[in-house]
Scaffold this motif. Structure first.
Motif, PDB file in Angstrom:
ATOM      1  N   SER A   8      -1.494  -5.246 -10.315  1.00 33.52           N
ATOM      2  CA  SER A   8      -1.915  -4.855 -11.661  1.00 33.52           C
ATOM      3  C   SER A   8      -3.191  -4.028 -11.551  1.00 33.52           C
ATOM      4  N   GLY A   9      -3.510  -3.311 -12.608  1.00 31.44           N
ATOM      5  CA  GLY A   9      -4.733  -2.515 -12.626  1.00 31.44           C
ATOM      6  C   GLY A   9      -5.972  -3.376 -12.457  1.00 31.44           C
ATOM      7  N   SER A  29      -6.905   3.060 -21.579  1.00 30.88           N
ATOM      8  CA  SER A  29      -6.411   2.167 -20.536  1.00 30.88           C
ATOM      9  C   SER A  29      -6.732   2.675 -19.127  1.00 30.88           C
ATOM     10  N   HIS A  30      -7.725   3.555 -18.990  1.00 30.70           N
ATOM     11  CA  HIS A  30      -8.100   4.085 -17.678  1.00 30.70           C
ATOM     12  C   HIS A  30      -9.565   3.792 -17.393  1.00 30.70           C
ATOM     13  N   VAL A  31      -9.818   3.195 -16.226  1.00 31.34           N
ATOM     14  CA  VAL A  31     -11.168   2.840 -15.811  1.00 31.34           C
ATOM     15  C   VAL A  31     -11.582   3.755 -14.668  1.00 31.34           C
ATOM     16  N   VAL A  32     -12.774   4.330 -14.765  1.00 29.67           N
ATOM     17  CA  VAL A  32     -13.311   5.203 -13.721  1.00 29.67           C
ATOM     18  C   VAL A  32     -14.260   4.375 -12.864  1.00 29.67           C
ATOM     19  N   LEU A  33     -14.009   4.375 -11.557  1.00 28.90           N
ATOM     20  CA  LEU A  33     -14.848   3.657 -10.596  1.00 28.90           C
ATOM     21  C   LEU A  33     -15.507   4.670  -9.673  1.00 28.90           C
ATOM     22  N   ARG A  34     -16.691   4.319  -9.171  1.00 23.47           N
ATOM     23  CA  ARG A  34     -17.413   5.239  -8.297  1.00 23.47           C
ATOM     24  C   ARG A  34     -18.144   4.445  -7.214  1.00 23.47           C
ATOM     25  N   ARG A  35     -18.148   5.031  -6.004  1.00 25.33           N
ATOM     26  CA  ARG A  35     -18.928   4.504  -4.878  1.00 25.33           C
ATOM     27  C   ARG A  35     -19.601   5.701  -4.245  1.00 25.33           C
ATOM     28  N   GLY A  36     -20.890   5.841  -4.464  1.00 25.31           N
ATOM     29  CA  GLY A  36     -21.597   7.030  -3.983  1.00 25.31           C
ATOM     30  C   GLY A  36     -21.112   8.243  -4.743  1.00 25.31           C
ATOM     31  N   ASP A  37     -20.630   9.246  -4.009  1.00 25.20           N
ATOM     32  CA  ASP A  37     -20.124  10.444  -4.671  1.00 25.20           C
ATOM     33  C   ASP A  37     -18.597  10.478  -4.718  1.00 25.20           C
ATOM     34  N   VAL A  38     -17.954   9.364  -4.373  1.00 28.54           N
ATOM     35  CA  VAL A  38     -16.497   9.266  -4.387  1.00 28.54           C
ATOM     36  C   VAL A  38     -16.075   8.435  -5.593  1.00 28.54           C
ATOM     37  N   CYS A  40     -12.650   7.299  -8.451  1.00 30.19           N
ATOM     38  CA  CYS A  40     -11.211   7.188  -8.659  1.00 30.19           C
ATOM     39  C   CYS A  40     -10.957   6.630 -10.050  1.00 30.19           C
ATOM     40  N   VAL A  41      -9.762   6.857 -10.545  1.00 33.02           N
ATOM     41  CA  VAL A  41      -9.363   6.414 -11.872  1.00 33.02           C
ATOM     42  C   VAL A  41      -8.238   5.401 -11.714  1.00 33.02           C
ATOM     43  N   VAL A  42      -8.428   4.206 -12.306  1.00 36.69           N
ATOM     44  CA  VAL A  42      -7.435   3.138 -12.207  1.00 36.69           C
ATOM     45  C   VAL A  42      -6.835   2.883 -13.581  1.00 36.69           C
ATOM     46  N   PRO A  43      -5.505   2.963 -13.720  1.00 35.54           N
ATOM     47  CA  PRO A  43      -4.881   2.646 -15.000  1.00 35.54           C
ATOM     48  C   PRO A  43      -4.805   1.126 -15.176  1.00 35.54           C
ATOM     49  N   LEU A  44      -5.127   0.648 -16.358  1.00 34.24           N
ATOM     50  CA  LEU A  44      -5.063  -0.784 -16.637  1.00 34.24           C
ATOM     51  C   LEU A  44      -3.664  -1.160 -17.108  1.00 34.24           C
ATOM     52  N   HIS A  45      -2.695  -1.108 -16.197  1.00 33.44           N
ATOM     53  CA  HIS A  45      -1.326  -1.472 -16.506  1.00 33.44           C
ATOM     54  C   HIS A  45      -1.008  -2.807 -15.857  1.00 33.44           C
ATOM     55  N   LYS A  46       0.026  -3.466 -16.344  1.00 26.49           N
ATOM     56  CA  LYS A  46       0.434  -4.750 -15.757  1.00 26.49           C
ATOM     57  C   LYS A  46       0.908  -4.564 -14.325  1.00 26.49           C
ATOM     58  N   ALA A  47       1.630  -3.492 -14.071  1.00 26.84           N
ATOM     59  CA  ALA A  47       2.113  -3.189 -12.718  1.00 26.84           C
ATOM     60  C   ALA A  47       1.913  -1.703 -12.461  1.00 26.84           C
ATOM     61  N   VAL A  48       1.047  -1.384 -11.502  1.00 27.22           N
ATOM     62  CA  VAL A  48       0.797   0.008 -11.130  1.00 27.22           C
ATOM     63  C   VAL A  48       1.840   0.391 -10.086  1.00 27.22           C
ATOM     64  N   LYS A  49       2.544   1.481 -10.305  1.00 28.94           N
ATOM     65  CA  LYS A  49       3.590   1.918  -9.386  1.00 28.94           C
ATOM     66  C   LYS A  49       2.997   2.277  -8.033  1.00 28.94           C
ATOM     67  N   THR A  50       3.805   2.159  -6.983  1.00 32.77           N
ATOM     68  CA  THR A  50       3.312   2.377  -5.624  1.00 32.77           C
ATOM     69  C   THR A  50       2.848   3.813  -5.401  1.00 32.77           C
ATOM     70  N   GLY A  51       3.502   4.788  -6.011  1.00 27.48           N
ATOM     71  CA  GLY A  51       3.068   6.176  -5.866  1.00 27.48           C
ATOM     72  C   GLY A  51       1.712   6.410  -6.504  1.00 27.48           C
ATOM     73  N   THR A  52       1.489   5.774  -7.651  1.00 22.20           N
ATOM     74  CA  THR A  52       0.196   5.870  -8.331  1.00 22.20           C
ATOM     75  C   THR A  52      -0.882   5.205  -7.488  1.00 22.20           C
ATOM     76  N   LEU A  53      -0.552   4.048  -6.911  1.00 20.18           N
ATOM     77  CA  LEU A  53      -1.511   3.339  -6.061  1.00 20.18           C
ATOM     78  C   LEU A  53      -1.846   4.160  -4.825  1.00 20.18           C
ATOM     79  N   ALA A  54      -0.852   4.808  -4.233  1.00 22.86           N
ATOM     80  CA  ALA A  54      -1.099   5.641  -3.044  1.00 22.86           C
ATOM     81  C   ALA A  54      -2.042   6.791  -3.386  1.00 22.86           C
TER      82      ALA A  54
END
Length: 71
Positions: A8-9, A29-38, A40-54
Motif C-alpha cells: 500500500s502507499g 492522494s499523492h505524497v511527495v518525499l525528499r531525502r537531500g536533493d532526491v 519521489c511521489v508516492v500515491p496513497l492507494h490501497k495497492a500500488v501496482k508493481t510498475g508504479t513501485l518500480a
C-alpha cells in the motif's frame, strides 16, 4: 533481484521514511518525499501496482533490496 511485492502507499511511505526520506507535502492522494536533493511521489492507494513501485524506486534511487530491508 527479488520480485516486487504489492504494497500500500502507506507501507511504502513508512519504509522510505526508515531510509531517511521525509514528507515534504501532500496534494490529494499523492505524497511527495525528499531525502537531500532526491525526491519521489508516492500515491496513497490501497495497492500500488508493481510498475508504479518500480518507477517510484527508480525516482528515489532506492533498490528493491534496500526497500525490503526497511520493512
Amino acid at each position: 533481484m527479488p520480485k516486487l511485492p504489492i504494497l500500500s502507499g502507506a507501507e511504502i511511505i513508512r519504509m522510505l521514511e526508515r531510509l531517511g526520506f521525509e514528507q515534504v507535502r501532500q496534494r490529494g492522494s499523492h505524497v511527495v518525499l525528499r531525502r537531500g536533493d532526491v525526491g519521489c511521489v508516492v500515491p496513497l492507494h490501497k495497492a500500488v501496482k508493481t510498475g508504479t513501485l518500480a518507477g517510484l524506486l527508480r525516482q528515489a534511487g532506492v533498490t528493491i533490496d534496500e526497500l525490503l530491508a526497511a520493512h
